[in-house]
Design a protein around this motif. Sequence first.
Motif, PDB file in Angstrom:
ATOM      1  N   SER A 293       0.817  -1.223   0.000  1.00 26.87           N
ATOM      2  CA  SER A 293       0.000   0.000   0.000  1.00 26.87           C
ATOM      3  C   SER A 293       0.847   1.269   0.000  1.00 26.87           C
ATOM      4  CB  SER A 293      -0.929   0.003   1.216  1.00 26.87           C
ATOM      5  OG  SER A 293      -0.183  -0.104   2.421  1.00 26.87           O
ATOM      6  N   ASP A 294       2.108   1.160   0.459  1.00 22.28           N
ATOM      7  CA  ASP A 294       2.980   2.340   0.475  1.00 22.28           C
ATOM      8  C   ASP A 294       3.305   2.818  -0.935  1.00 22.28           C
ATOM      9  OD1 ASP A 294       3.005   2.154   3.213  1.00 22.28           O
ATOM     10  OD2 ASP A 294       4.903   1.047   3.302  1.00 22.28           O
ATOM     11  N   LEU A 295       3.273   1.905  -1.906  1.00 14.67           N
ATOM     12  CA  LEU A 295       3.628   2.292  -3.268  1.00 14.67           C
ATOM     13  C   LEU A 295       2.685   3.350  -3.831  1.00 14.67           C
ATOM     14  CD1 LEU A 295       4.521  -1.124  -4.947  1.00 14.67           C
ATOM     15  CD2 LEU A 295       6.069   0.597  -4.051  1.00 14.67           C
ATOM     16  N   LEU A 296       1.420   3.337  -3.385  1.00 10.82           N
ATOM     17  CA  LEU A 296       0.452   4.295  -3.910  1.00 10.82           C
ATOM     18  C   LEU A 296       0.872   5.725  -3.629  1.00 10.82           C
ATOM     19  CD1 LEU A 296      -2.896   2.546  -2.887  1.00 10.82           C
ATOM     20  CD2 LEU A 296      -1.532   2.236  -4.948  1.00 10.82           C
ATOM     21  N   GLU A 297       1.571   5.939  -2.523  1.00  7.16           N
ATOM     22  CA  GLU A 297       1.998   7.280  -2.137  1.00  7.16           C
ATOM     23  C   GLU A 297       3.464   7.539  -2.459  1.00  7.16           C
ATOM     24  OE1 GLU A 297      -0.158   9.368  -1.191  1.00  7.16           O
ATOM     25  OE2 GLU A 297      -1.828   7.984  -0.817  1.00  7.16           O
ATOM     26  N   ARG A 298       4.231   6.494  -2.735  1.00  9.16           N
ATOM     27  CA  ARG A 298       5.677   6.646  -2.853  1.00  9.16           C
ATOM     28  C   ARG A 298       6.172   6.698  -4.287  1.00  9.16           C
ATOM     29  NH1 ARG A 298       7.644   8.162   2.136  1.00  9.16           N
ATOM     30  NH2 ARG A 298       6.644   6.960   3.781  1.00  9.16           N
ATOM     31  N   ARG A 299       5.579   5.880  -5.163  1.00  6.57           N
ATOM     32  CA  ARG A 299       6.123   5.781  -6.519  1.00  6.57           C
ATOM     33  C   ARG A 299       5.590   6.896  -7.394  1.00  6.57           C
ATOM     34  NH1 ARG A 299       8.237   0.503  -9.161  1.00  6.57           N
ATOM     35  NH2 ARG A 299       7.173   1.422 -10.935  1.00  6.57           N
ATOM     36  N   PRO A 300       6.484   7.667  -8.036  1.00  2.00           N
ATOM     37  CA  PRO A 300       6.014   8.777  -8.876  1.00  2.00           C
ATOM     38  C   PRO A 300       5.166   8.333 -10.057  1.00  2.00           C
ATOM     39  CG  PRO A 300       8.359   9.004  -8.363  1.00  2.00           C
ATOM     40  CD  PRO A 300       7.948   7.648  -7.915  1.00  2.00           C
TER      41      PRO A 300
END
Length: 487
Positions: A293-300
């Motif tokens: 779920s962190d990827l939704l906020e982390r990956r440009p």
Amino acid sequence: MLNILTPRRAAGASVACLPAATALAAVALLAGCSMIPTYERPAAPVAAQWPALGANTVASATTAAADLPWQDFVGDARLRELVELALQNNRDLRVAVLSIEQARAQYQIRRADQLPTINAAATGNRQPATDGSGNISSAYTAGLAMASWEIDFFGRVASLKEAALAQFLATQEARSAVQTSLIASVVSTWLSLQTNEELLALTQRTLATRDDSLRLNRLRFDQGVTSALDLRQAESLTAAARSTLAQQQRLRALDVNALTLLVGQPLPERLLPTAQADGGAVALRDVPEGMPSDLLERRPDIRQAEQQLIAANANIGAARAAFFPRIALTASAGTASNALSGLFKSGSWGWTLAPQAVLPIFDAGRNQAGLDSARAGRDIAVAQYDKAIQSAFREVADALAGRATLGEQVLAQQAQATAEADRFRLADLRYRNGVASYLDVLDAQRALFATQQALAQSQLAQRQNQVALYKALGGGWRDAPASAAQN
């Protein structure tokens, strides 16, 4: 259409403009109705946990990859300087930055559409009189004019502005994604070049050893000590090493060319890796994998896809508003006279107000097709957003699988290389003492060279996997603070 032309004295003009100004303010307050569907982020189409594969958790790292500046991730000073040059000169990154400026200008255009455009206008008209007298009638005007300002009752213009804003934010995320990919590509290519330098040095040492062995075998053959079979085997092994040397020289040149393209300028020789000086591997900092779920906020790239989804959602609002009346206002204030000399005299001032409302009745399905197209565009954007999440999940999972297994592979190959080196030493010793055949020496020599090459490639794969994981988790788009970078 309402068209009012009222000549007044200058003193009375300000009084007459008060009702008009009040009406404009009321219209502006009434405008702002939005028909944009309520945006809801789609559910992530991936598992809640990473696939389990060995002990792949980094408990000692406390900083998430996306929060770790690339200057802290890369430990080699030369490589950091090379990345800095790439960030300054790479053309793909330059295009991404200029795309931001273009998107910002497009957003400013859409935002300006919400406000009236006021121009200074002057007109003159001379034509024959219509009464048949043969005289020339004249008309002159000068003043301020507002041309067809759309009063956004149903939010069409506002929806287009929101779509342009989302596209602008998407280009900012795209720039961050390009920087992340650029840094990872520079580091990976530099590591590949370093490995090829090491393999080139290894091949050169192997070729020198085989040349010595070939000379020895030729002398032994000339003296009748060894057979022609041993000589031909030595010649074959030497030719194979010479072929590998040419291959490694080509691979090194290709790495230099790739790195030159990424950096965007000729490479300073002092920043290139050399096998003699680089005794060990480049230090790369480990990063924790976090949660999917962190990827939704982390990956440009995921954030870019979401902004494009928001833009597609806003376009639906504009398409819906096209079904409702479009109200436009044209107004002017200034002076009018039938003689150029009396244009600015007292009593020639006046104003014009011309509102217009257009309601679609028959458009051959154009508006409905526009709405269908906007909805299809949103569905496409949802699919692209889901694909971006799935691709990111796969990249992280692949990198975690590499981290869980490559370490064991490198350790095993290091043990194998040590064993093969000892085997070659013993085989050569036995041959020189006449205990073993030269075939045993050749076989041990081939196995040692192949194992050393495989070890170097596995070490490269392990280091490049660290880079891939850092990139996959969204690292590299944040820069270190200026003070930290100087330290």
